[in-house]
Design a protein around this motif. Structure first.
Motif, PDB file in Angstrom:
ATOM      1  N   SER A 337       0.814  -1.214   0.000  1.00  0.00           N
ATOM      2  CA  SER A 337       0.000   0.000   0.000  1.00  0.00           C
ATOM      3  C   SER A 337       0.848   1.265   0.000  1.00  0.00           C
ATOM      4  O   SER A 337       0.337   2.353  -0.246  1.00  0.00           O
ATOM      5  N   SER A 338       2.129   1.148   0.289  1.00  0.00           N
ATOM      6  CA  SER A 338       3.034   2.291   0.327  1.00  0.00           C
ATOM      7  C   SER A 338       4.429   1.795  -0.025  1.00  0.00           C
ATOM      8  O   SER A 338       4.662   0.583  -0.174  1.00  0.00           O
ATOM      9  N   PHE A 339       5.370   2.717  -0.152  1.00  0.00           N
ATOM     10  CA  PHE A 339       6.747   2.330  -0.457  1.00  0.00           C
ATOM     11  C   PHE A 339       7.286   1.401   0.624  1.00  0.00           C
ATOM     12  O   PHE A 339       7.894   0.365   0.330  1.00  0.00           O
ATOM     13  N   GLU A 340       7.052   1.767   1.888  1.00  0.00           N
ATOM     14  CA  GLU A 340       7.538   0.936   2.991  1.00  0.00           C
ATOM     15  C   GLU A 340       6.861  -0.424   2.986  1.00  0.00           C
ATOM     16  O   GLU A 340       7.516  -1.462   3.155  1.00  0.00           O
ATOM     17  N   ASP A 341       5.546  -0.442   2.777  1.00  0.00           N
ATOM     18  CA  ASP A 341       4.807  -1.705   2.769  1.00  0.00           C
ATOM     19  C   ASP A 341       5.244  -2.572   1.588  1.00  0.00           C
ATOM     20  O   ASP A 341       5.402  -3.791   1.717  1.00  0.00           O
ATOM     21  N   MET A 342       5.439  -1.936   0.434  1.00  0.00           N
ATOM     22  CA  MET A 342       5.922  -2.673  -0.737  1.00  0.00           C
ATOM     23  C   MET A 342       7.275  -3.315  -0.454  1.00  0.00           C
ATOM     24  O   MET A 342       7.490  -4.510  -0.727  1.00  0.00           O
ATOM     25  N   SER A 343       8.210  -2.541   0.097  1.00  0.00           N
ATOM     26  CA  SER A 343       9.557  -3.059   0.363  1.00  0.00           C
ATOM     27  C   SER A 343       9.509  -4.196   1.372  1.00  0.00           C
ATOM     28  O   SER A 343      10.211  -5.210   1.221  1.00  0.00           O
ATOM     29  N   THR A 344       8.673  -4.049   2.390  1.00  0.00           N
ATOM     30  CA  THR A 344       8.542  -5.105   3.398  1.00  0.00           C
ATOM     31  C   THR A 344       7.975  -6.374   2.776  1.00  0.00           C
ATOM     32  O   THR A 344       8.449  -7.491   3.047  1.00  0.00           O
ATOM     33  N   MET A 465      22.354 -11.660  -1.340  1.00  0.00           N
ATOM     34  CA  MET A 465      21.677 -10.522  -1.956  1.00  0.00           C
ATOM     35  C   MET A 465      21.204  -9.554  -0.877  1.00  0.00           C
ATOM     36  O   MET A 465      20.904  -9.958   0.250  1.00  0.00           O
ATOM     37  N   PRO A 466      21.114  -8.269  -1.222  1.00  0.00           N
ATOM     38  CA  PRO A 466      20.590  -7.302  -0.250  1.00  0.00           C
ATOM     39  C   PRO A 466      19.069  -7.378  -0.176  1.00  0.00           C
ATOM     40  O   PRO A 466      18.401  -7.747  -1.151  1.00  0.00           O
ATOM     41  N   LEU A 467      18.540  -7.038   0.969  1.00  0.00           N
ATOM     42  CA  LEU A 467      17.110  -6.768   1.073  1.00  0.00           C
ATOM     43  C   LEU A 467      16.865  -5.324   0.644  1.00  0.00           C
ATOM     44  O   LEU A 467      17.800  -4.522   0.521  1.00  0.00           O
ATOM     45  N   LEU A 468      15.621  -4.992   0.404  1.00  0.00           N
ATOM     46  CA  LEU A 468      15.269  -3.628   0.022  1.00  0.00           C
ATOM     47  C   LEU A 468      15.239  -2.724   1.245  1.00  0.00           C
ATOM     48  O   LEU A 468      14.790  -3.130   2.320  1.00  0.00           O
ATOM     49  N   SER A 469      15.713  -1.514   1.070  1.00  0.00           N
ATOM     50  CA  SER A 469      15.554  -0.517   2.124  1.00  0.00           C
ATOM     51  C   SER A 469      14.096  -0.068   2.141  1.00  0.00           C
ATOM     52  O   SER A 469      13.502   0.195   1.093  1.00  0.00           O
ATOM     53  N   THR A 470      13.524   0.012   3.321  1.00  0.00           N
ATOM     54  CA  THR A 470      12.117   0.429   3.425  1.00  0.00           C
ATOM     55  C   THR A 470      11.972   1.945   3.486  1.00  0.00           C
ATOM     56  O   THR A 470      10.855   2.460   3.451  1.00  0.00           O
ATOM     57  N   LYS A 471      13.088   2.663   3.574  1.00  0.00           N
ATOM     58  CA  LYS A 471      13.043   4.126   3.667  1.00  0.00           C
ATOM     59  C   LYS A 471      13.013   4.731   2.272  1.00  0.00           C
ATOM     60  O   LYS A 471      13.795   4.363   1.405  1.00  0.00           O
ATOM     61  N   ARG A 472      12.111   5.674   2.058  1.00  0.00           N
ATOM     62  CA  ARG A 472      12.026   6.388   0.780  1.00  0.00           C
ATOM     63  C   ARG A 472      12.685   7.749   0.921  1.00  0.00           C
ATOM     64  O   ARG A 472      12.224   8.612   1.665  1.00  0.00           O
ATOM     65  N   HIS A 473      13.818   7.935   0.225  1.00  0.00           N
ATOM     66  CA  HIS A 473      14.500   9.230   0.232  1.00  0.00           C
ATOM     67  C   HIS A 473      13.811  10.152  -0.772  1.00  0.00           C
ATOM     68  O   HIS A 473      13.585   9.769  -1.924  1.00  0.00           O
ATOM     69  N   GLN A 474      13.494  11.374  -0.341  1.00  0.00           N
ATOM     70  CA  GLN A 474      12.805  12.321  -1.220  1.00  0.00           C
ATOM     71  C   GLN A 474      13.770  13.218  -1.990  1.00  0.00           C
ATOM     72  O   GLN A 474      13.423  13.755  -3.032  1.00  0.00           O
ATOM     73  N   CYS A 475      14.983  13.387  -1.466  1.00  0.00           N
ATOM     74  CA  CYS A 475      16.007  14.195  -2.131  1.00  0.00           C
ATOM     75  C   CYS A 475      15.562  15.635  -2.356  1.00  0.00           C
ATOM     76  O   CYS A 475      16.014  16.295  -3.291  1.00  0.00           O
ATOM     77  N   GLN A 476      14.645  16.119  -1.571  1.00  0.00           N
ATOM     78  CA  GLN A 476      14.221  17.518  -1.659  1.00  0.00           C
ATOM     79  C   GLN A 476      14.139  18.081  -0.246  1.00  0.00           C
ATOM     80  O   GLN A 476      13.661  17.411   0.666  1.00  0.00           O
ATOM     81  N   GLY A 477      14.588  19.327  -0.094  1.00  0.00           N
ATOM     82  CA  GLY A 477      14.545  19.951   1.217  1.00  0.00           C
ATOM     83  C   GLY A 477      15.579  19.360   2.151  1.00  0.00           C
ATOM     84  O   GLY A 477      16.409  18.539   1.783  1.00  0.00           O
ATOM     85  N   GLN A 478      15.531  19.757   3.403  1.00  0.00           N
ATOM     86  CA  GLN A 478      16.473  19.272   4.405  1.00  0.00           C
ATOM     87  C   GLN A 478      16.013  17.907   4.916  1.00  0.00           C
ATOM     88  O   GLN A 478      14.811  17.676   5.070  1.00  0.00           O
ATOM     89  N   PRO A 479      16.935  16.954   5.198  1.00  0.00           N
ATOM     90  CA  PRO A 479      18.388  17.122   5.069  1.00  0.00           C
ATOM     91  C   PRO A 479      18.918  16.770   3.680  1.00  0.00           C
ATOM     92  O   PRO A 479      20.089  16.937   3.403  1.00  0.00           O
ATOM     93  N   HIS A 480      18.047  16.252   2.785  1.00  0.00           N
ATOM     94  CA  HIS A 480      18.550  15.756   1.517  1.00  0.00           C
ATOM     95  C   HIS A 480      18.952  16.857   0.551  1.00  0.00           C
ATOM     96  O   HIS A 480      19.560  16.588  -0.481  1.00  0.00           O
ATOM     97  N   GLY A 481      18.616  18.097   0.871  1.00  0.00           N
ATOM     98  CA  GLY A 481      18.965  19.175  -0.031  1.00  0.00           C
ATOM     99  C   GLY A 481      20.454  19.306  -0.258  1.00  0.00           C
ATOM    100  O   GLY A 481      20.897  19.836  -1.276  1.00  0.00           O
TER     101      GLY A 481
END
Length: 506
Positions: A337-344, A465-481
């Motif tokens: 239902s979401s990025f985190e749920d999909m990755s899980t 193999m790696p598992l998927l990271s459940t965190k979605r980085h937005q790359c906008q604004g702080q801190p990803h700016g």
């Protein structure tokens, strides 16, 4: 299950076998510099033809040709040439490129053949060869084989028609030993007669071609050498004594013997352990095709009706894989239902896969993941990506050449290292690699290849193999700016799973 084997990489180039020569049609269209058989060629091969070099692919230009110029000879010199020498005992260093038919992405099962038909593998190896035709009547090689999945330290012993290969497997397999026991047959065909170690008189078949000034690979210098040939086999020797320096066969390989094969000493104790102890019961961690005493087990007689059905099963598996490539939308059980749920959800499927081991994405670094992706790139089935490219599917690989992918990785590594917040920049890069690696494994490899990788990596419990990271980085604004835009763009390109596997756009 038996592990994928490295039999091919290790066979001498000059074992007697029927010569297919030009009669195989020269399917790759190699020119007369790369291939000129001493039969079936019109006009006949002459000076500086069929001399070859270091090949690395099937296309005519995929070879580092050496340099060659004819050296004029008087009639008297032609009458007094020294024939190539192959002693009954000797020890020599060797550099080799072993060529064989390609049966798997990593060329583990490539086998030198008497034909150049089909895709070929080109495997470098170097080491020492020991030849004892007086007492042991056997050949031994202690070599390092370079494969696309890592270097393998190997001992090979060929006695009678039996071949023992003891491998110390590379980093991914924890350095564990494997022994392969098999019998050698002409052209790698078990229905053909067995092949013994090359006999001392094989050089009697060679015919003089010309005297040439030729540059010898692996920094062995430029020498005036006599060129001899028999069928597709070419040999270069020193004119003064017939000592062999260079051998080339266009679809079997290149061999450089800096010490020649002249009669000389050999340590016969190296042949005392036959069959090798590691090939016997209780020996190596993995023993393939060996009975309790370390001898090759008899091959099954396919005339009994007990044929191996693996080929049919693999054909069916490939059809299923190709059908899935055309399926854009995954089944409900593979969605979230979401990025985190999909990755899980997808991580649960990954952890349940018996062919792999999984490690959380956070425990990897970008360099390790790039190594994993290098292996997956080599193992991919290109027909899947053609489907994705034609349909502009998000599963497509963005760069058609691996060199372009490597250049992008190097640029991203530099951007990460100069970032003001290294930890955050690395997390963005790493998490993107985790998603892309899983996508490549899932959607670009056939089931057969996944099973083969499981066998190769079996001593480590399966491919890691790696598992998927459940965190979605937005790359906008702080801190990803503060994260370099190149890393952000690459991350967005790599987490495209959400477009199909998630019911949420983020």
């Amino acid at each position: 299950r038996q592990m994928a084997v490295l039999i091919s990489l290790l066979l001498p180039l000059l074992m007697p076998a029927p010569l297919a020569a030009q009669s195989d049609g020269n399917p790759h269209g190699w020119d007369r510099r790369r291939r000129c058989d001493h039969v079936d060629y019109s006009p006949p091969c002459g000076a500086c033809e069929g001399y070859g070099g270091i090949p690395y692919g099937d296309q005519n230009e995929q070879i580092h040709l050496t340099t060659c110029n004819e050296v004029p000879m008087t009639p008297a010199e032609k009458e007094s040439v020294a024939r190539p020498v192959w002693g009954r005992t000797w020890t020599t260093k060797s550099w080799e490129i072993i060529i064989g038919t390609k049966h798997d992405p990593f060329c583990f099962k490539a086998f030198p053949s008497n034909s150049s038909v089909g895709s070929l593998c080109y495997n470098p190896q170097t080491g020492t060869q020991y030849y004892d035709f007086n007492t042991s009547r056997a050949l031994r090689e202690d070599i390092v084989v370079k494969t696309k999945a890592g270097n393998v330290s190997t001992m090979l012993i060929h006695k009678h028609t039996n071949l023992w290969i003891v491998n110390k497997l590379p980093w991914y397999a924890l350095g564990i030993h494997q022994c392969i026991c098999t019998t050698v047959h002409q052209g790698g065909d078990n229905t053909q007669p067995g092949v013994y170690p090359v006999a001392t008189n094989w050089t009697n078949n060679l015919q003089f071609v010309a005297r040439e000034n030729i540059t010898v690979e692996y920094d062995q210098g430029t020498h005036v050498l006599d060129h001899w040939a028999f069928g597709p086999h070419h040999v270069w020797v020193f004119p003064q004594n017939g000592q062999i320096l260079r051998m080339y066969q266009p679809f079997n390989g290149l061999q450089i013997f800096p010490l020649g094969a002249n009669p000389g000493p050999v340590d016969r104790t190296l042949f005392n352990d036959i069959p090798p102890t590691l090939c016997k019961k209780g020996g190596a961690t993995f023993r393939v095709g060996c009975d309790d005493d370390g001898f090759p087990m008899p091959k099954k007689d396919k005339t009994t009706g007990n044929e191996d059905s693996s080929s049919t099963n693999h054909d069916k598996s490939y059809i299923n894989d190709k059908r899935r490539a055309y399926q854009r939308v995954p089944g409900h059980g593979f969605r979230g239902s979401s990025f985190e749920d999909m990755s899980t959800t997808l991580n649960h499927w990954l952890m349940a896969n018996p062919l792999i081991q999984t490690v959380p994405c956070s425990m990897w670094n970008a360099t390790q993941l790039q190594k994993v992706q290098s292996i997956l790139w080599e193992a991919r089935h290109e027909s899947f990506d053609r489907v994705y490219q034609e349909r502009e599917d998000n599963r497509r690989i963005l760069h058609p050449e691996f060199t372009a992918i490597q250049e992008q990785w190097e640029g991203e590594n530099r951007a990460r290292d100069r970032s003001g917040d290294f930890e955050l920049a690395h997390a963005v890069q790493r998490d993107g690699h985790c998603h892309e690696a899983v996508m490549w494994y899932t959607h670009h490899l056939t089931q057969e290849t996944k099973e083969m990788l499981s066998e190769v990596y079996g001593v480590a419990g399966g491919l890691v193999m790696p598992l998927l990271s459940t965190k979605r980085h937005q790359c906008q604004g702080q801190p990803h700016g503060a994260t370099d835009p190149a890393l952000c763009r690459a991350y967005e390109d790599r987490v495209t799973c959400a477009s199909c596997h998630s019911d949420s756009p983020i």
